[in-house]
Design a protein around this motif. Sequence first.
Motif, PDB file in Angstrom:
ATOM      1  N   ILE A  67       8.152  13.551  19.437  1.00  0.00           N
ATOM      2  CA  ILE A  67       9.059  13.414  20.721  1.00  0.00           C
ATOM      3  C   ILE A  67      10.503  13.744  19.264  1.00  0.00           C
ATOM      4  O   ILE A  67      10.885  14.992  20.530  1.00  0.00           O
ATOM      5  N   LEU A  68      10.347  13.996  18.236  1.00  0.00           N
ATOM      6  CA  LEU A  68      11.539  14.691  17.972  1.00  0.00           C
ATOM      7  C   LEU A  68      11.672  16.202  17.457  1.00  0.00           C
ATOM      8  O   LEU A  68      12.406  16.670  18.732  1.00  0.00           O
ATOM      9  N   PHE A  69      10.489  16.297  18.011  1.00  0.00           N
ATOM     10  CA  PHE A  69      10.479  18.288  18.477  1.00  0.00           C
ATOM     11  C   PHE A  69      10.758  18.864  20.421  1.00  0.00           C
ATOM     12  O   PHE A  69      11.599  19.611  19.650  1.00  0.00           O
ATOM     13  N   VAL A  70      10.428  17.648  20.232  1.00  0.00           N
ATOM     14  CA  VAL A  70      11.094  18.045  22.094  1.00  0.00           C
ATOM     15  C   VAL A  70      12.623  18.067  21.838  1.00  0.00           C
ATOM     16  O   VAL A  70      12.795  18.579  22.561  1.00  0.00           O
ATOM     17  N   LEU A  71      12.844  17.064  21.392  1.00  0.00           N
ATOM     18  CA  LEU A  71      14.392  17.237  21.312  1.00  0.00           C
ATOM     19  C   LEU A  71      14.892  18.280  20.800  1.00  0.00           C
ATOM     20  O   LEU A  71      16.126  18.047  21.145  1.00  0.00           O
ATOM     21  N   LEU A  72      14.242  18.149  19.413  1.00  0.00           N
ATOM     22  CA  LEU A  72      15.748  19.392  19.199  1.00  0.00           C
ATOM     23  C   LEU A  72      15.240  20.787  19.865  1.00  0.00           C
ATOM     24  O   LEU A  72      16.226  21.511  19.451  1.00  0.00           O
ATOM     25  N   ARG A 122      -4.535  -4.342   0.013  1.00  0.00           N
ATOM     26  CA  ARG A 122      -4.889  -4.356   1.383  1.00  0.00           C
ATOM     27  C   ARG A 122      -4.033  -4.145   2.248  1.00  0.00           C
ATOM     28  O   ARG A 122      -3.591  -3.411   3.430  1.00  0.00           O
ATOM     29  N   LYS A 123      -3.218  -5.273   2.055  1.00  0.00           N
ATOM     30  CA  LYS A 123      -1.597  -5.062   2.896  1.00  0.00           C
ATOM     31  C   LYS A 123      -0.653  -3.520   3.279  1.00  0.00           C
ATOM     32  O   LYS A 123      -0.307  -3.233   4.193  1.00  0.00           O
ATOM     33  N   ILE A 124      -0.578  -3.675   1.858  1.00  0.00           N
ATOM     34  CA  ILE A 124       0.031  -2.127   1.563  1.00  0.00           C
ATOM     35  C   ILE A 124      -0.613  -1.064   2.517  1.00  0.00           C
ATOM     36  O   ILE A 124      -0.265   0.057   3.305  1.00  0.00           O
ATOM     37  N   LYS A 125      -2.138  -0.659   2.093  1.00  0.00           N
ATOM     38  CA  LYS A 125      -2.375   0.779   3.200  1.00  0.00           C
ATOM     39  C   LYS A 125      -2.154   0.547   3.913  1.00  0.00           C
ATOM     40  O   LYS A 125      -2.581   1.031   4.817  1.00  0.00           O
ATOM     41  N   GLU A 126      -2.571  -0.804   4.785  1.00  0.00           N
ATOM     42  CA  GLU A 126      -2.391  -1.111   6.644  1.00  0.00           C
ATOM     43  C   GLU A 126      -1.282  -0.621   6.850  1.00  0.00           C
ATOM     44  O   GLU A 126      -0.852   0.368   7.702  1.00  0.00           O
ATOM     45  N   HIS A 127       0.114  -0.845   6.417  1.00  0.00           N
ATOM     46  CA  HIS A 127       1.750  -0.507   5.968  1.00  0.00           C
ATOM     47  C   HIS A 127       1.717   0.910   6.432  1.00  0.00           C
ATOM     48  O   HIS A 127       2.114   1.368   7.030  1.00  0.00           O
ATOM     49  N   VAL A 128       1.096   1.383   5.202  1.00  0.00           N
ATOM     50  CA  VAL A 128       1.222   3.011   5.054  1.00  0.00           C
ATOM     51  C   VAL A 128       0.309   3.593   5.959  1.00  0.00           C
ATOM     52  O   VAL A 128       1.205   4.409   6.574  1.00  0.00           O
ATOM     53  N   ILE A 129      -0.485   3.231   6.441  1.00  0.00           N
ATOM     54  CA  ILE A 129      -1.452   4.010   7.662  1.00  0.00           C
ATOM     55  C   ILE A 129      -0.987   3.885   8.871  1.00  0.00           C
ATOM     56  O   ILE A 129      -0.412   4.889   9.737  1.00  0.00           O
ATOM     57  N   GLU A 130      -0.013   2.478   8.847  1.00  0.00           N
ATOM     58  CA  GLU A 130       0.542   2.042  10.492  1.00  0.00           C
ATOM     59  C   GLU A 130       1.926   3.044  10.083  1.00  0.00           C
ATOM     60  O   GLU A 130       2.367   3.630  11.808  1.00  0.00           O
ATOM     61  N   LYS A 131       2.468   3.333   9.358  1.00  0.00           N
ATOM     62  CA  LYS A 131       3.653   4.235   9.382  1.00  0.00           C
ATOM     63  C   LYS A 131       3.545   5.982   9.490  1.00  0.00           C
ATOM     64  O   LYS A 131       4.040   6.675  10.192  1.00  0.00           O
ATOM     65  N   VAL A 132       2.302   5.635   8.718  1.00  0.00           N
ATOM     66  CA  VAL A 132       2.364   7.213   8.800  1.00  0.00           C
ATOM     67  C   VAL A 132       1.717   8.209  10.390  1.00  0.00           C
ATOM     68  O   VAL A 132       2.398   8.831  10.964  1.00  0.00           O
ATOM     69  N   ILE A 133       1.051   6.822  10.796  1.00  0.00           N
ATOM     70  CA  ILE A 133       0.594   6.841  12.397  1.00  0.00           C
ATOM     71  C   ILE A 133       1.671   7.107  13.058  1.00  0.00           C
ATOM     72  O   ILE A 133       2.273   7.992  13.843  1.00  0.00           O
ATOM     73  N   LEU A 134       2.449   6.166  13.032  1.00  0.00           N
ATOM     74  CA  LEU A 134       4.269   6.020  13.389  1.00  0.00           C
ATOM     75  C   LEU A 134       5.171   7.190  13.732  1.00  0.00           C
ATOM     76  O   LEU A 134       5.645   7.683  14.772  1.00  0.00           O
ATOM     77  N   PHE A 135       5.061   8.034  12.382  1.00  0.00           N
ATOM     78  CA  PHE A 135       5.664   9.286  11.861  1.00  0.00           C
ATOM     79  C   PHE A 135       5.187  10.554  12.295  1.00  0.00           C
ATOM     80  O   PHE A 135       5.784  10.838  13.685  1.00  0.00           O
ATOM     81  N   SER A 136       3.459  11.074  12.902  1.00  0.00           N
ATOM     82  CA  SER A 136       3.100  11.131  13.276  1.00  0.00           C
ATOM     83  C   SER A 136       3.347  11.536  14.939  1.00  0.00           C
ATOM     84  O   SER A 136       4.262  12.085  15.964  1.00  0.00           O
ATOM     85  N   GLY A 137       3.689  10.045  15.631  1.00  0.00           N
ATOM     86  CA  GLY A 137       3.489  10.062  17.038  1.00  0.00           C
ATOM     87  C   GLY A 137       5.079  10.700  17.407  1.00  0.00           C
ATOM     88  O   GLY A 137       5.340  10.590  18.224  1.00  0.00           O
ATOM     89  N   THR A 138       6.206  10.166  16.755  1.00  0.00           N
ATOM     90  CA  THR A 138       7.445  10.186  16.633  1.00  0.00           C
ATOM     91  C   THR A 138       7.773  11.955  16.709  1.00  0.00           C
ATOM     92  O   THR A 138       8.880  12.138  17.552  1.00  0.00           O
ATOM     93  N   THR A 139       7.060  12.361  15.703  1.00  0.00           N
ATOM     94  CA  THR A 139       7.818  13.572  15.079  1.00  0.00           C
ATOM     95  C   THR A 139       7.324  14.820  16.451  1.00  0.00           C
ATOM     96  O   THR A 139       8.613  15.519  16.605  1.00  0.00           O
TER      97      THR A 139
END
Lengths: 295, 252
Positions: free
Chosen positions: A28-33, A9-26
């Motif tokens: 911003i990353l695209f705007v910067l690029l 369960r912890k791993i699942k939470e962790h993965v989901i969190e990271k995926v969302i973080l990644f989508s959120g930051t992309t």
Amino acid sequence: MNTAWNIVRKIKEHVIEKVILFSGTTSILFVLLIFVFLLKEGLSIFWMVPLSDFLFAKNWYPISDPPQFGILPLILGSLFVTFGAAVLSVPIGIASALFIAEIAPPKLKEVMKAGIELLAAIPSVVIGFIGMMTLGPLIKDLFNLTTGLTALTGSITLAFMAMPTIVSIAEDAITAVPRSYREAAIAMGATKWQTTWRIVAYAARPGMIAAVMLGIGRVIGETMAVMMVTGNAALIPRSFLQPVRTLTATIAAEMGETVQGGEHYSALFAIGIILFIITFIINGIADLYLHRTRK
Amino acid sequence: MSKPAIETRYLNLFYDTFHALEDISISIEERKITALIGPSGCGKSTLVRVFNRMNDLIEGVHITGQVLVEGEDIYAPNIDLIELRRKVGMVFQRPNPFPLSIRKNITFGLEIHNTTRKTDYSGIIEESLRSVLLWDDLKDKLDRSALELSLEQQQRLCIARVIAMKPKIILMDEPCSALDPIATSRIEELMQELQKEYTIVIVTHNMQQAARVSDYTAFLYLGKLIEYGETKRLFSAPREKQTEDYITGRFG
């Protein structure tokens, strides 16, 4: 057994969190690029033309010899068209928003909201086409001009495109004004109009300013319709009845003819940088006011 | 007994087909505090909103019977609603000052009624803030936003902006339900003070509050006026069984 389940369960939470973080930051990353890419391609023009000349020289002759890269006529073209569109669309848009939110009976309200959304859904090339074929000739005859493709034509056309943004965001802001303000005003003997204008519209002011800014942002960035109806003459406009050319239309019209990496090419990218900065500022202001409404 | 400030005769109110008030005949005395009590949904808020015709805002409301405010039938076709609402002010459950400055909150009423010269505004601002005991705290902050005030101060300001219009009657719809006990008792003190000049009708679901502040109490249940009389008598020797059950906490 139980602990294993917990680890999964912890791993699942962790993965989901990271995926969302990644989508959120992309995003911003695209705007910067994009910004970095614009800078990389555009800045080289300033080795040849100083920034002040680029911004304030009066002639845009990119393919004459020697070429002249002064975007003042283009900036003024954009300003003329945007200013005209704002003058037309802001009062009408705010008034419609007030009407829809405060006055219209429920059924009419639904019809009008659907209509506004439909207006937003019309592709800009279609609006440009209608502007070119019907509005242009009308303006030509009305003012006795040699061409109907003028700054005024562009302003009117773009006003139609700014209106849906202004109406729907302003309407949201007005509807979000707490009912208790209206009740208080009416209980004090205010008329419907006094309540609407002095209290509701005042309380919704930050949201309405944001609506206007976003509408203007849309107008400044608009390319297709404006290219079709403004006549595209890169001259310093002296009145609304002259053809003008905007920053956006210049990029769209000329990019195909340039040599990659050439002066003209990087001049067009530099225009892109200017546009990016303008829209960034306008959206920033809109955002500031939207946040103020939510507080 | 002086002439009543508000009088209703066989008042019936319907929300579409729902019969919210049934045959209410009540006479509310001038410069007294009258409390309307009863369980939720009994019609007490509906009744108080009859007196300044705030129910007009709700669709599907219709009314039979008579409602007289200072002897005038307020449901007569030629009634001046704006003047009625100047004369009958209202304070709401949640403090709802306008998102304007403190000063503008008070002058709003004066501006829309246009009865006062602009040069008299500052006097009225001071006078009305004094009467709700806010003047000393706020006199240097009149241009601050009213939303920066504490809830209690906001509610006082709401009372002040009503007072600024020089009303005869102040309706209070559960004015303390958003406030803490200390603020509540201070607002209650204020009501005692205001009673010298104004007729006050207060809706409350808090029986202790009714017992503490009011001169008269009306108990409503399921849209009917069950009992009405002097507060002391009603709480010590209720005549109706339902009143007794309610005030002793057996239901509601």
